[in-house]
Write a protein that holds these residues in place. Sequence first.
Motif, PDB file in Angstrom:
ATOM      1  N   ASP A   1      30.335  81.877  -0.217  1.00 58.07           N
ATOM      2  CA  ASP A   1      31.378  82.857   0.109  1.00 58.07           C
ATOM      3  C   ASP A   1      32.746  82.403  -0.419  1.00 58.07           C
ATOM      4  O   ASP A   1      33.538  83.217  -0.897  1.00 58.07           O
ATOM      5  CB  ASP A   1      31.439  83.078   1.619  1.00 58.07           C
ATOM      6  CG  ASP A   1      30.225  83.840   2.135  1.00 58.07           C
ATOM      7  OD1 ASP A   1      29.497  84.408   1.303  1.00 58.07           O
ATOM      8  OD2 ASP A   1      30.003  83.847   3.357  1.00 58.07           O
ATOM      9  N   GLY A   2      33.024  81.106  -0.313  1.00 58.23           N
ATOM     10  CA  GLY A   2      34.271  80.594  -0.892  1.00 58.23           C
ATOM     11  C   GLY A   2      34.281  80.719  -2.400  1.00 58.23           C
ATOM     12  O   GLY A   2      35.323  81.039  -3.004  1.00 58.23           O
ATOM     13  N   TYR A   3      33.145  80.475  -3.025  1.00 58.66           N
ATOM     14  CA  TYR A   3      33.030  80.626  -4.488  1.00 58.66           C
ATOM     15  C   TYR A   3      33.233  82.084  -4.902  1.00 58.66           C
ATOM     16  O   TYR A   3      33.902  82.378  -5.898  1.00 58.66           O
ATOM     17  CB  TYR A   3      31.667  80.112  -4.935  1.00 58.66           C
ATOM     18  CG  TYR A   3      31.389  80.269  -6.407  1.00 58.66           C
ATOM     19  CD1 TYR A   3      32.017  79.471  -7.350  1.00 58.66           C
ATOM     20  CD2 TYR A   3      30.478  81.227  -6.859  1.00 58.66           C
ATOM     21  CE1 TYR A   3      31.753  79.605  -8.704  1.00 58.66           C
ATOM     22  CE2 TYR A   3      30.205  81.373  -8.209  1.00 58.66           C
ATOM     23  CZ  TYR A   3      30.845  80.563  -9.131  1.00 58.66           C
ATOM     24  OH  TYR A   3      30.590  80.712 -10.482  1.00 58.66           O
ATOM     25  N   LEU A   4      32.659  82.996  -4.131  1.00 58.22           N
ATOM     26  CA  LEU A   4      32.825  84.426  -4.434  1.00 58.22           C
ATOM     27  C   LEU A   4      34.292  84.834  -4.384  1.00 58.22           C
ATOM     28  O   LEU A   4      34.744  85.663  -5.179  1.00 58.22           O
ATOM     29  CB  LEU A   4      32.009  85.256  -3.445  1.00 58.22           C
ATOM     30  CG  LEU A   4      30.486  85.231  -3.623  1.00 58.22           C
ATOM     31  CD1 LEU A   4      29.813  85.921  -2.447  1.00 58.22           C
ATOM     32  CD2 LEU A   4      30.084  85.900  -4.932  1.00 58.22           C
ATOM     33  N   GLN A   5      35.045  84.251  -3.443  1.00 56.67           N
ATOM     34  CA  GLN A   5      36.470  84.575  -3.371  1.00 56.67           C
ATOM     35  C   GLN A   5      37.209  84.134  -4.625  1.00 56.67           C
ATOM     36  O   GLN A   5      38.166  84.790  -5.048  1.00 56.67           O
ATOM     37  CB  GLN A   5      37.079  83.915  -2.128  1.00 56.67           C
ATOM     38  CG  GLN A   5      36.558  84.454  -0.811  1.00 56.67           C
ATOM     39  CD  GLN A   5      37.128  83.721   0.383  1.00 56.67           C
ATOM     40  OE1 GLN A   5      38.276  83.285   0.359  1.00 56.67           O
ATOM     41  NE2 GLN A   5      36.329  83.570   1.426  1.00 56.67           N
ATOM     42  N   GLN A   6      36.793  83.037  -5.221  1.00 57.68           N
ATOM     43  CA  GLN A   6      37.457  82.544  -6.430  1.00 57.68           C
ATOM     44  C   GLN A   6      37.100  83.394  -7.646  1.00 57.68           C
ATOM     45  O   GLN A   6      37.970  83.783  -8.416  1.00 57.68           O
ATOM     46  CB  GLN A   6      37.063  81.083  -6.674  1.00 57.68           C
ATOM     47  CG  GLN A   6      37.655  80.111  -5.669  1.00 57.68           C
ATOM     48  CD  GLN A   6      39.167  80.041  -5.753  1.00 57.68           C
ATOM     49  OE1 GLN A   6      39.759  80.093  -6.831  1.00 57.68           O
ATOM     50  NE2 GLN A   6      39.814  79.939  -4.609  1.00 57.68           N
ATOM     51  N   ILE A   7      35.812  83.664  -7.842  1.00 58.24           N
ATOM     52  CA  ILE A   7      35.411  84.398  -9.043  1.00 58.24           C
ATOM     53  C   ILE A   7      35.728  85.883  -8.933  1.00 58.24           C
ATOM     54  O   ILE A   7      35.754  86.586  -9.941  1.00 58.24           O
ATOM     55  CB  ILE A   7      33.918  84.204  -9.335  1.00 58.24           C
ATOM     56  CG1 ILE A   7      33.056  84.814  -8.225  1.00 58.24           C
ATOM     57  CG2 ILE A   7      33.600  82.721  -9.513  1.00 58.24           C
ATOM     58  CD1 ILE A   7      31.558  84.800  -8.557  1.00 58.24           C
ATOM     59  N   ALA A   8      35.956  86.377  -7.706  1.00 60.29           N
ATOM     60  CA  ALA A   8      36.250  87.807  -7.531  1.00 60.29           C
ATOM     61  C   ALA A   8      37.537  88.202  -8.243  1.00 60.29           C
ATOM     62  O   ALA A   8      37.721  89.376  -8.593  1.00 60.29           O
ATOM     63  CB  ALA A   8      36.347  88.140  -6.044  1.00 60.29           C
TER      64      ALA A   8
END
Length: 629
Positions: A410-417
């Motif tokens: 979920d933290g990774y998704l926030q970055q790549i989003a």
Amino acid sequence: MKFMKLGSRPDTFYTSEDLRCVSSEVSSDFTIQVSGTKYLLHKFPLLSKCLRLQRMCSESPQSIQLPEFPGGVEAFELCAKFCYGITITISAYNIVAARCAAEYLQMSEEVEKGNLVYKLEVFFNSCVLNGWRDSIVTLQTTKAFPLWSEDLAITSRCIEAIASKVLSHPTKVSLSHSHSRRVRDDDVSSNRASRGWWAEDIAELGIDLYWRTMIAIKSGGKVPSSLIGDALRVYASKWLPSLQRNRKLVGKQADSDSDSDTDSSSKHRLLLESIISLLPAEKGAVSCSFLLKLLKAGNILNASASSKMELARRVALQLEEATVSDLLIPPMSYKSEMLYDVDIVATILEQFMVQGQISPPTSPLRGKKGMMDRRRRSRSAENINLEFQESRRSSSASHSSKLKVAKLVDGYLQQIARDVNLPLSKFVTLAESVPEFSRLDHDDLYRAIDIYLKAHKNLNKSERKRVCRVLDCKKLSTEACMHAAQNEMLPLRVVVQVLFYEQARAAAATTTNCEGKMTELPSNIKALLAAHNIDPSNLNAAAYSTTTSMAAPEDQWSVSGLKSPKSKLSGTLRSKLAEDEEIDERFMNQDGGGRTPSRFKSFCAIPGRPKKMFSKFLSINRNHPNDKN
């Protein structure tokens, strides 16, 4: 470092114009040309110790040419001065060149007892190989004479000497490079309470010699895998330090047709793949962060698919140790429009999930009575109990890892989003790759979806619904629900689902006040509903009538209040949701799905038996001016 002096006469070699001569009362009678330099020398001292010169002189008495002399002019002069009895100094820095030159000139015992080859071998075996630093320096100098060094077994003997010292004292001396430089070789066996004292010293070797040395150390079986991992980390940090900073330059070199650029990129790629091949098989021998750094370098250097797949598999084994910044891997080509390589992270997650499925059972095996009898006969009850406890601990650790990885994703998704070029399909695939039970709450996932919707404002309604499909409003916190209820980027059905769910929980906790009046919505929610042309009083009544009816078992989602003809939903809300549903049906038919979604089922779900009410709603409703205490 050790050294050896041979001969006692002073140096009488001098240069005259383009010639190198020896000061002597006897005139020179012999000319030798070595690598473009001419020497005027005397036959007797040279021919008496050099068998090759004897043979060549019989064919050409006055002049000899040695065009490919190993070690060049410096090595030839060492041998010539030895023949004249002039003092020469041999150390780890020049013994390889002198040994190769002496072998070339055939200065062996067959010609004269105590010849140069014999003396060099004695010094090499008794002093150089017994010294730690001498062995490393000598091994480094062999790269200038690879074929000669292999034929004379200089390389292999140095590697064996280095490996034997590491195997004898793998944890005795400090890992510090500067400290290792201050250590005298006779102190190697003394007691020092530190680890990996050898790692930084052998990190000076080129990758081919380093690889062979590490193989010899690993094959000894005495060095812990953690120390092997530390040594590889030291070597990688020394030789792969600036790839991330110079990513664009390295990428251009990899795509360049220039021979020099291609060679540079190939050398770095070979170095990386060699390090990967040396990684210990044991889990935890190297950190997950280090493995992901190697994976980043692999993308930049365009390493082989097998090498990157091996790294992805190893990362998956300890993915719970990673951080979001570790997973921000640059794409394979610097020309890529995307900021990060999302595919490799998806591969890592896939490997992680596959490995998680091969976890031990959480309960002891229960077979037939005969099988249990055989088990009792073969093992004691205590052993079975211990195995069961170990199995439970392993299963618990696996579950804990999945919870950590879900938070990480979920933290990774926030970055790549934030990447405007990130395709919707890749974002959704990553979001759905985490098992549902692994996300204890959906706040971080909601933030990622919110960031993605704001960075991709050109998404149509169907695409926005697809992004939000993975979101479970039941697992949103109060703050996330309040934000979602006022988020204009979310599809209307998601907003309504949040509103219904929150009001249902509020109504269940405080169904009526002392005069039988229903709990009212907070003012900000009323304003939001009004903006969507939805009557708040009808919404409140619908939620109240639903929650006061018979509750569904086990807190299941219920849609009876919305489907019932007696429901007091406003016509406006019904028409808006019906309009959305018709759009979804057309979207599904275009995709060829052939299935029509159940009306209102996935977006207007109300819990039959809510357990608690959010504190913010409580405080607002209890202080409402219409309430009477």
